[in-house]
Design a protein around this motif. Structure first.
Motif, PDB file in Angstrom:
ATOM      1  N   GLU A  99      -1.139  -5.135   6.213  1.00  0.00           N
ATOM      2  CA  GLU A  99      -2.591  -4.994   6.092  1.00  0.00           C
ATOM      3  C   GLU A  99      -2.994  -3.522   6.123  1.00  0.00           C
ATOM      4  OE1 GLU A  99      -6.247  -5.910   5.229  1.00  0.00           O
ATOM      5  OE2 GLU A  99      -4.777  -7.511   5.470  1.00  0.00           O
ATOM      6  N   GLU A 100      -2.460  -2.787   7.080  1.00  0.00           N
ATOM      7  CA  GLU A 100      -2.847  -1.393   7.261  1.00  0.00           C
ATOM      8  C   GLU A 100      -2.307  -0.487   6.146  1.00  0.00           C
ATOM      9  OE1 GLU A 100      -1.100   1.505  10.390  1.00  0.00           O
ATOM     10  OE2 GLU A 100      -2.857   0.579  11.329  1.00  0.00           O
ATOM     11  N   THR A 101      -1.077  -0.725   5.732  1.00  0.00           N
ATOM     12  CA  THR A 101      -0.406   0.176   4.804  1.00  0.00           C
ATOM     13  C   THR A 101      -0.595  -0.205   3.342  1.00  0.00           C
ATOM     14  OG1 THR A 101       1.256   0.477   6.533  1.00  0.00           O
ATOM     15  CG2 THR A 101       1.808   1.311   4.358  1.00  0.00           C
ATOM     16  N   PHE A 102      -0.700  -1.507   3.059  1.00  0.00           N
ATOM     17  CA  PHE A 102      -0.765  -1.978   1.673  1.00  0.00           C
ATOM     18  C   PHE A 102      -2.008  -2.814   1.399  1.00  0.00           C
ATOM     19  CE2 PHE A 102       3.678  -1.293   2.755  1.00  0.00           C
ATOM     20  CZ  PHE A 102       4.079  -0.464   1.724  1.00  0.00           C
ATOM     21  N   SER A 103      -3.051  -2.616   2.184  1.00  0.00           N
ATOM     22  CA  SER A 103      -4.302  -3.370   2.037  1.00  0.00           C
ATOM     23  C   SER A 103      -4.059  -4.871   2.003  1.00  0.00           C
ATOM     24  CB  SER A 103      -5.041  -2.926   0.773  1.00  0.00           C
ATOM     25  OG  SER A 103      -5.351  -1.557   0.840  1.00  0.00           O
ATOM     26  N   GLY A 104      -3.057  -5.315   2.754  1.00  0.00           N
ATOM     27  CA  GLY A 104      -2.773  -6.739   2.847  1.00  0.00           C
ATOM     28  C   GLY A 104      -1.993  -7.314   1.690  1.00  0.00           C
ATOM     29  N   SER A 105      -1.552  -6.482   0.769  1.00  0.00           N
ATOM     30  CA  SER A 105      -0.863  -6.970  -0.424  1.00  0.00           C
ATOM     31  C   SER A 105       0.640  -7.063  -0.209  1.00  0.00           C
ATOM     32  CB  SER A 105      -1.142  -6.042  -1.611  1.00  0.00           C
ATOM     33  OG  SER A 105      -0.350  -6.425  -2.724  1.00  0.00           O
ATOM     34  N   LEU A 106       1.141  -8.279  -0.094  1.00  0.00           N
ATOM     35  CA  LEU A 106       2.574  -8.490   0.042  1.00  0.00           C
ATOM     36  C   LEU A 106       3.327  -8.044  -1.215  1.00  0.00           C
ATOM     37  CD1 LEU A 106       4.796  -9.430   1.918  1.00  0.00           C
ATOM     38  CD2 LEU A 106       4.419 -11.762   1.116  1.00  0.00           C
ATOM     39  N   PRO A 107       2.807  -8.322  -2.421  1.00  0.00           N
ATOM     40  CA  PRO A 107       3.501  -7.812  -3.619  1.00  0.00           C
ATOM     41  C   PRO A 107       3.628  -6.279  -3.626  1.00  0.00           C
ATOM     42  CG  PRO A 107       1.993  -9.537  -4.261  1.00  0.00           C
ATOM     43  CD  PRO A 107       1.722  -9.236  -2.805  1.00  0.00           C
ATOM     44  N   GLN A 108       2.593  -5.562  -3.187  1.00  0.00           N
ATOM     45  CA  GLN A 108       2.691  -4.104  -3.115  1.00  0.00           C
ATOM     46  C   GLN A 108       3.745  -3.678  -2.093  1.00  0.00           C
ATOM     47  OE1 GLN A 108      -1.048  -2.174  -2.427  1.00  0.00           O
ATOM     48  NE2 GLN A 108      -1.987  -3.005  -4.288  1.00  0.00           N
ATOM     49  N   PHE A 109       3.805  -4.387  -0.977  1.00  0.00           N
ATOM     50  CA  PHE A 109       4.829  -4.087   0.022  1.00  0.00           C
ATOM     51  C   PHE A 109       6.219  -4.299  -0.566  1.00  0.00           C
ATOM     52  CE2 PHE A 109       7.840  -5.967   3.050  1.00  0.00           C
ATOM     53  CZ  PHE A 109       8.071  -4.864   3.847  1.00  0.00           C
TER      54      PHE A 109
END
Length: 123
Positions: free
Chosen positions: A82-92
């Protein structure tokens, strides 16, 4: 996320509790003295801090987890994404795999999680 960020000694202390729980607070003092060379006051200060964060409780001298080690790790992961990738699991996942190639077994395991999730099963 601060609730789920632990320093090095807080992490070691939490691990000790999870591995020993339920544990009497007096026994925890002895464990910390042996493991970390802490005084009683240090143990109780650290315990109070982690109790205030909602990880453990000390009720009538018995220390028990309010959050399992696995649930804590899940909450840490959620907060990080949430903090690092705005909650985006695909971005992570994109960032994670940018420098580390997934093995065939890891891809299979991720696919199994996705399949179970789509079928409504708890992973």
């Amino acid at each position: 996320m601060d609730k789920y960020k632990l320093g090095d000694m807080e992490t070691k202390f939490a691990e000790l509790i999870w591995n020993s729980a339920p544990v009497l607070s007096g026994e925890l003092v002895r464990l910390c003295e042996n493991e970390f060379h802490w005084k009683k006051s240090t143990t109780y200060t650290m315990l109070k801090r982690l109790c205030e964060r909602g990880l453990f409780q000390n009720s009538r001298g018995m220390v028990t987890p309010l959050l399992s080690k696995e649930d804590f790790a899940a909450a840490q992961s959620e907060s990080f994404v949430e903090e690092t990738f705005s909650g985006s699991l695909p971005q992570f996942l994109a960032a994670f795999t940018r420098r580390k190639r997934l093995s065939a077994a890891e891809v299979e395991e991720i696919q199994r999680f996705i399949d179970q999730y789509q079928e409504g099963e708890k992973v």
